[in-house]
Design a protein around this motif. Structure first.
Motif, PDB file in Angstrom:
ATOM      1  N   TYR A  14     -26.167  21.773  28.157  1.00 16.51           N
ATOM      2  CA  TYR A  14     -26.374  21.437  26.747  1.00 16.51           C
ATOM      3  C   TYR A  14     -25.443  20.289  26.365  1.00 16.51           C
ATOM      4  N   THR A  15     -25.787  19.633  25.295  1.00 14.48           N
ATOM      5  CA  THR A  15     -24.951  18.557  24.758  1.00 14.48           C
ATOM      6  C   THR A  15     -25.243  18.396  23.273  1.00 14.48           C
ATOM      7  N   PHE A  16     -24.219  18.067  22.512  1.00 11.58           N
ATOM      8  CA  PHE A  16     -24.415  17.673  21.121  1.00 11.58           C
ATOM      9  C   PHE A  16     -23.356  16.637  20.762  1.00 11.58           C
ATOM     10  N   THR A  17     -23.741  15.733  19.910  1.00  9.54           N
ATOM     11  CA  THR A  17     -22.851  14.627  19.547  1.00  9.54           C
ATOM     12  C   THR A  17     -21.971  15.027  18.380  1.00  9.54           C
ATOM     13  N   GLY A  18     -20.924  14.245  18.183  1.00 11.84           N
ATOM     14  CA  GLY A  18     -20.008  14.490  17.081  1.00 11.84           C
ATOM     15  C   GLY A  18     -20.667  14.206  15.738  1.00 11.84           C
ATOM     16  N   ILE A  19     -20.160  14.847  14.713  1.00 14.40           N
ATOM     17  CA  ILE A  19     -20.685  14.682  13.362  1.00 14.40           C
ATOM     18  C   ILE A  19     -19.541  14.187  12.476  1.00 14.40           C
ATOM     19  N   THR A  20     -19.812  13.149  11.696  1.00 19.62           N
ATOM     20  CA  THR A  20     -18.811  12.614  10.768  1.00 19.62           C
ATOM     21  C   THR A  20     -19.344  12.726   9.350  1.00 19.62           C
ATOM     22  N   GLY A  21     -18.552  13.350   8.488  1.00 20.97           N
ATOM     23  CA  GLY A  21     -18.925  13.490   7.081  1.00 20.97           C
ATOM     24  C   GLY A  21     -18.074  12.578   6.218  1.00 20.97           C
ATOM     25  N   HIS A  22     -17.944  12.888   4.955  1.00 22.78           N
ATOM     26  CA  HIS A  22     -17.174  12.062   4.024  1.00 22.78           C
ATOM     27  C   HIS A  22     -15.692  12.090   4.353  1.00 22.78           C
ATOM     28  N   SER A  23     -15.156  13.269   4.598  1.00 20.53           N
ATOM     29  CA  SER A  23     -13.709  13.331   4.822  1.00 20.53           C
ATOM     30  C   SER A  23     -13.348  14.140   6.072  1.00 20.53           C
ATOM     31  N   SER A  24     -14.313  14.449   6.926  1.00 23.04           N
ATOM     32  CA  SER A  24     -14.007  15.211   8.141  1.00 23.04           C
ATOM     33  C   SER A  24     -14.958  14.803   9.257  1.00 23.04           C
ATOM     34  N   SER A  25     -14.615  15.209  10.448  1.00 20.71           N
ATOM     35  CA  SER A  25     -15.480  14.932  11.602  1.00 20.71           C
ATOM     36  C   SER A  25     -15.249  15.992  12.668  1.00 20.71           C
ATOM     37  N   THR A  26     -16.229  16.142  13.502  1.00 19.08           N
ATOM     38  CA  THR A  26     -16.113  17.052  14.649  1.00 19.08           C
ATOM     39  C   THR A  26     -16.469  16.283  15.907  1.00 19.08           C
ATOM     40  N   ALA A  27     -15.866  16.671  16.977  1.00 17.09           N
ATOM     41  CA  ALA A  27     -16.148  16.029  18.253  1.00 17.09           C
ATOM     42  C   ALA A  27     -17.401  16.647  18.862  1.00 17.09           C
ATOM     43  N   GLY A  28     -18.064  15.902  19.700  1.00 13.54           N
ATOM     44  CA  GLY A  28     -19.228  16.428  20.406  1.00 13.54           C
ATOM     45  C   GLY A  28     -18.793  17.284  21.579  1.00 13.54           C
ATOM     46  N   SER A  29     -19.749  17.850  22.242  1.00 11.47           N
ATOM     47  CA  SER A  29     -19.454  18.688  23.397  1.00 11.47           C
ATOM     48  C   SER A  29     -20.593  18.556  24.398  1.00 11.47           C
TER      49      SER A  29
END
Length: 106
Positions: A60-75
């Motif tokens: 599986y794979t998913f990309t990082g998500i960036t919002g207004h004031s936060s972000s998450t790394a993909g995996s």
């Protein structure tokens, strides 16, 4: 003593009990054959389920998500070939389940 002598000489129920023993024997032999066939089919079905589970790819794979004031790394996860997935080498110690089709060997 006379009662035991009468019971010993009584043969009225002999034919009925013989028929019941014959019927019971046929039923038991039929059950043995039926249960043996059922056992073989359950084993074959469970081997098919094991092969299907073994052939699943868990990558599986998913990309990082960036919002207004936060972000998450993909995996990412890559499902590499396990030791049971590869064909066994000649003379190797086999610890995996081998699925054999007896009809294919004929």
């Amino acid at each position: 003593m006379k009662m035991f002598q009468q019971l010993w000489n009584d043969e009225n129920g002999f034919v009925v009990s013989t028929e019941l023993v014959l019927i019971a024997t046929v039923l038991v032999l039929g059950m043995i054959v039926g249960l043996t066939t059922l056992r073989d089919q359950v084993i074959a079905e469970l081997a098919d389920v094991a092969a299907a589970i073994s052939n699943t790819n868990q990558t599986y794979t998913f990309t990082g998500i960036t919002g207004h004031s936060s972000s998450t790394a993909g995996s990412i996860f890559l499902d590499n070939e396990d030791f049971c997935d590869a064909a066994p080498a000649a003379g190797a110690d086999e610890h995996c389940i081998a699925i054999v089709d007896p009809e294919a060997e004929l």
